[in-house]
Design a protein around this motif. Structure first.
Motif, short mmCIF file in Angstrom:
data_model
loop_
_atom_site.label_atom_id
_atom_site.label_comp_id
_atom_site.label_asym_id
_atom_site.label_seq_id
_atom_site.Cartn_x
_atom_site.Cartn_y
_atom_site.Cartn_z
N THR A 141 0.61 -1.40 0.10
CA THR A 141 0.03 0.08 -0.04
C THR A 141 0.92 1.18 -0.15
O THR A 141 0.39 2.53 0.14
CB THR A 141 -0.93 0.21 1.26
N PHE A 142 2.06 1.26 -0.09
CA PHE A 142 3.18 2.35 -0.26
C PHE A 142 2.76 3.60 -1.12
O PHE A 142 2.74 4.67 -0.52
CB PHE A 142 4.76 1.91 -0.20
N MET A 143 2.23 3.12 -2.36
CA MET A 143 2.00 4.14 -3.39
C MET A 143 0.80 5.07 -3.01
O MET A 143 0.54 6.06 -3.18
CB MET A 143 1.80 3.54 -4.49
N LEU A 144 -0.15 4.54 -1.78
CA LEU A 144 -1.12 5.24 -1.42
C LEU A 144 -0.78 6.42 -0.42
O LEU A 144 -1.70 7.34 -0.30
CB LEU A 144 -2.15 4.33 -0.77
N TRP A 145 0.09 6.33 0.32
CA TRP A 145 0.54 7.18 1.52
C TRP A 145 1.90 7.80 1.59
O TRP A 145 2.07 8.43 2.47
CB TRP A 145 0.13 6.43 2.80
N TRP A 146 2.75 7.34 0.65
CA TRP A 146 4.16 7.90 0.71
C TRP A 146 4.29 9.18 0.58
O TRP A 146 5.31 9.72 1.36
CB TRP A 146 5.04 6.93 -0.29
N GLN A 147 3.61 10.01 -0.09
CA GLN A 147 3.60 11.65 0.00
C GLN A 147 3.33 12.20 1.20
O GLN A 147 3.37 13.17 1.33
CB GLN A 147 3.04 11.90 -1.45
N LEU A 148 2.48 11.57 1.97
CA LEU A 148 1.89 12.21 3.10
C LEU A 148 2.98 11.93 4.14
O LEU A 148 2.49 12.60 5.45
CB LEU A 148 0.33 11.37 3.41
N VAL A 149 3.86 11.37 4.32
CA VAL A 149 4.93 11.24 5.35
C VAL A 149 6.19 11.97 5.08
O VAL A 149 6.38 12.29 3.88
CB VAL A 149 5.17 9.63 5.72
N PRO A 150 6.98 12.34 6.08
CA PRO A 150 8.14 12.94 5.82
C PRO A 150 9.10 12.31 4.93
O PRO A 150 9.06 11.01 4.98
CB PRO A 150 8.54 13.05 7.44
N PRO A 151 9.90 12.84 4.20
CA PRO A 151 10.72 12.62 3.21
C PRO A 151 11.81 11.44 3.81
O PRO A 151 11.86 10.27 3.30
CB PRO A 151 11.63 13.57 2.64
N ALA A 152 12.06 11.60 5.13
CA ALA A 152 12.91 10.50 5.75
C ALA A 152 12.32 9.28 5.90
O ALA A 152 13.13 8.30 6.22
CB ALA A 152 13.43 11.13 6.84
N ASP A 153 11.03 9.44 6.09
CA ASP A 153 10.28 7.98 6.51
C ASP A 153 9.69 7.31 5.24
O ASP A 153 9.16 6.24 5.45
CB ASP A 153 9.07 8.38 7.48
N ALA A 154 9.96 7.92 4.24
CA ALA A 154 9.42 7.15 2.89
C ALA A 154 10.47 6.20 2.38
O ALA A 154 11.00 6.54 1.46
CB ALA A 154 9.18 8.48 1.87
N THR A 155 10.39 5.00 3.26
CA THR A 155 11.24 4.15 2.87
C THR A 155 10.52 2.76 2.81
O THR A 155 9.54 2.70 3.38
CB THR A 155 12.37 4.04 3.87
N ALA A 156 11.20 1.65 2.03
CA ALA A 156 10.55 0.36 2.02
C ALA A 156 10.57 -0.07 3.49
O ALA A 156 11.38 0.50 4.62
CB ALA A 156 11.38 -0.43 1.38
N SER A 157 9.78 -1.24 3.71
CA SER A 157 9.85 -1.98 5.43
C SER A 157 11.12 -2.26 5.67
O SER A 157 11.44 -2.14 6.91
CB SER A 157 8.90 -2.99 5.09
N VAL A 158 12.18 -2.81 4.89
CA VAL A 158 13.22 -3.08 5.31
C VAL A 158 14.50 -1.90 5.26
O VAL A 158 15.35 -2.37 5.24
CB VAL A 158 13.84 -4.29 4.46
N GLY A 159 14.18 -0.75 4.90
CA GLY A 159 14.95 0.58 4.93
C GLY A 159 15.89 0.15 3.78
O GLY A 159 17.36 0.71 3.95
N LEU A 160 15.51 -0.48 2.53
CA LEU A 160 16.67 -0.53 1.52
C LEU A 160 17.05 0.73 0.76
O LEU A 160 18.02 0.93 0.40
CB LEU A 160 16.19 -1.62 0.49
N TRP A 161 16.03 1.47 0.62
CA TRP A 161 16.05 2.80 0.00
C TRP A 161 15.26 4.04 0.49
O TRP A 161 14.01 3.49 0.79
CB TRP A 161 16.05 2.66 -1.54
N THR A 162 15.25 5.02 0.25
CA THR A 162 14.42 6.22 0.39
C THR A 162 13.79 6.70 -0.81
O THR A 162 14.52 6.83 -1.81
CB THR A 162 15.10 7.54 1.10
N VAL A 163 12.43 6.83 -0.63
CA VAL A 163 11.69 7.05 -1.94
C VAL A 163 11.57 8.62 -2.34
O VAL A 163 11.22 9.35 -1.25
CB VAL A 163 10.35 6.34 -1.85
N HIS A 164 11.90 8.94 -3.56
CA HIS A 164 11.98 10.42 -3.67
C HIS A 164 10.84 10.69 -4.94
O HIS A 164 10.72 11.73 -5.22
CB HIS A 164 13.18 11.00 -4.02
#
Length: 421
Positions: A141-164
């Motif tokens: 469900t990440f695509m539904l809410w990734w823009q609503l969180v701070p950029p530093a928290d927009a990561t995959a569950s395992v923290g592989l990368w930060t989404v921009h």
């Protein structure tokens, strides 16, 4: 490929997908139950360690019996959990009295080994089983809410990368789909891995198992004979109080028709019409008795069709959800039918329910039957509502019976019958 073969292939594919989804959901439930007992096992293991250390100076010796009883309680909880999802794990005898006897008891030693394994490996498997579904939901469900969180928290569950950007968000969504695939593939095996120490270590010794089994079979045989005798009494009452009376009426009316034929032939037609009505009533009641023994639809069609017929005649609105692809043994299907018939009779007569549901599933070599109603609850097998007879029927098949009916409802009757692989 012909159209009918294509449809058949598609149907088989859908059935495989549905079976795989059910197996995964069952595995999730089993792992969650194993996590609960693993947490209890970890607490007991810590307590046993504290008592052992305290026993070095003599203080903990008084706590050893209580610690061993706690160990037995958690082990029995795991035995019940394993029995719910597979072959029954027979309970152990009470903890021997006396410290020395308890410590040298083979069952207690195996339980100590189990608690050490389950508190570590079982707990780890349970935590993984809890984490992976959460990761799957989060990433899918990440695509539904990734823009609503701070950029530093927009990561995959395992923290592989930060989404921009959206490309990264789509990548996280695909990772969620990958988690789902991992769950479907690995969870059934993880559930078996988590259960294996309990099945290996919590089963009784072979000699003890045989003695308990003989005792259990003796009890279930007596129960089966009692249930059979009760069924014969029920059939006798149905024939005596129901079918016999219309047949007696037919006999009397035929005698009256013979006398009227000589005295007043005009009355014969009315008397014969009454005799025909009584004969039809006797035939209908006789058919009802026959169907209550073993309905023809159960032999000619399927258990689902037979249960649908029961639901259609139930005064309380009833929904049947029966998904059993393969036929079970005739005795198993007959027992399942009679269980549901008795349960729906109780629902109609005692529950004051507005709705009932019958669910039938086959998992491996077990047929699961569940009857639920939204009535007032309070059902008790000791109250003479036929529930005790249901239990005896189930135990005669080496099945398991469960009844949950708190005051105020709902009432859930759950039965598991072994039916072969």
């Amino acid at each position: 490929m012909p159209a009918h073969e294509s449809r058949s292939t598609g149907t088989r594919s859908i059935r495989r997908d549905v079976a795989s989804a059910r197996a995964t959901l069952d595995a999730v439930e089993r792992i969650a139950g194993g996590l609960a007992t693993a947490i209890l096992a970890a607490l007991v293991l810590v307590w046993l360690a504290v008592v052992t250390l305290a026993s070095v100076v003599g203080v903990g010796l008084l706590l050893v019996p209580a610690a061993l009883r706690a160990l037995r309680a958690v082990a029995d909880r795991e035995r019940a959990r394993l029995s719910r999802w597979g072959p029954e794990v027979i309970g152990a005898p009470p903890v021997p009295t006396g410290l020395r006897a308890a410590l040298v008891d083979s069952t207690t030693r195996r339980e100590l080994g189990w608690v050490a394994v389950h508190a570590t490996v079982g707990l780890l498997v349970g935590l993984i089983g809890l984490t992976l579904p959460l990761n799957a939901v989060r990433d899918a469900t990440f695509m539904l809410w990734w823009q609503l969180v701070p950029p530093a928290d927009a990561t995959a569950s395992v923290g592989l990368w930060t989404v921009h950007n959206w490309l990264g968000a789509v990548g996280v969504g695909l990772l969620g789909v990958g988690w789902v695939a991992v769950i479907v593939v690995t969870f059934p095996g993880m559930a078996r891995l988590q259960a294996w120490p309990g099945r290996r270590l919590l089963a009784p010794d072979r000699g003890t198992d045989l003695a308990l089994r003989v005792s259990q079979l003796t009890a279930t045989r007596a129960g089966a004979l009692d249930a059979h005798a009760a069924e014969l009494r029920r059939i006798e009452r149905s024939l005596h109080d129901g079918t016999q009376n219309p047949i007696v009426a037919v006999t009397i009316l035929l005698g009256a028709a013979r006398r009227a034929l000589a005295r007043d032939p005009a009355d014969v037609d009315a008397i014969l019409e009454r005799a025909q009505t009584a004969a039809e009533q006797a035939l209908a009641e006789l058919r009802a008795v026959v169907r209550s023994i073993l309905p023809p639809v159960l032999t000619d069609r399927s258990l689902a069709d037979a249960l649908a017929g029961l639901a259609a005649t139930c005064p309380v609105p009833c929904r049947v959800d029966a998904a059993v692809a393969d036929r079970c043994a005739a005795s198993v299907e007959a027992t399942a039918y009679l269980v549901v018939a008795e349960a729906l009779t109780n629902v109609a007569q005692h529950s004051h329910a507005g709705h009932a549901t019958v669910t039938v599933r086959r998992y491996g070599d077990q047929l699961h039957v569940q009857v639920t109603d939204d009535g007032r609850g309070g059902a008790d097998e000791r109250s003479g509502t036929g529930i005790l007879g249901v239990r005896r029927r189930i135990e005669a098949h080496d099945g398991t019976f469960g009844l949950t009916s708190p005051p105020g409802g709902p009432t859930v009757l759950e039965v598991r019958l072994p039916c072969g692989s």
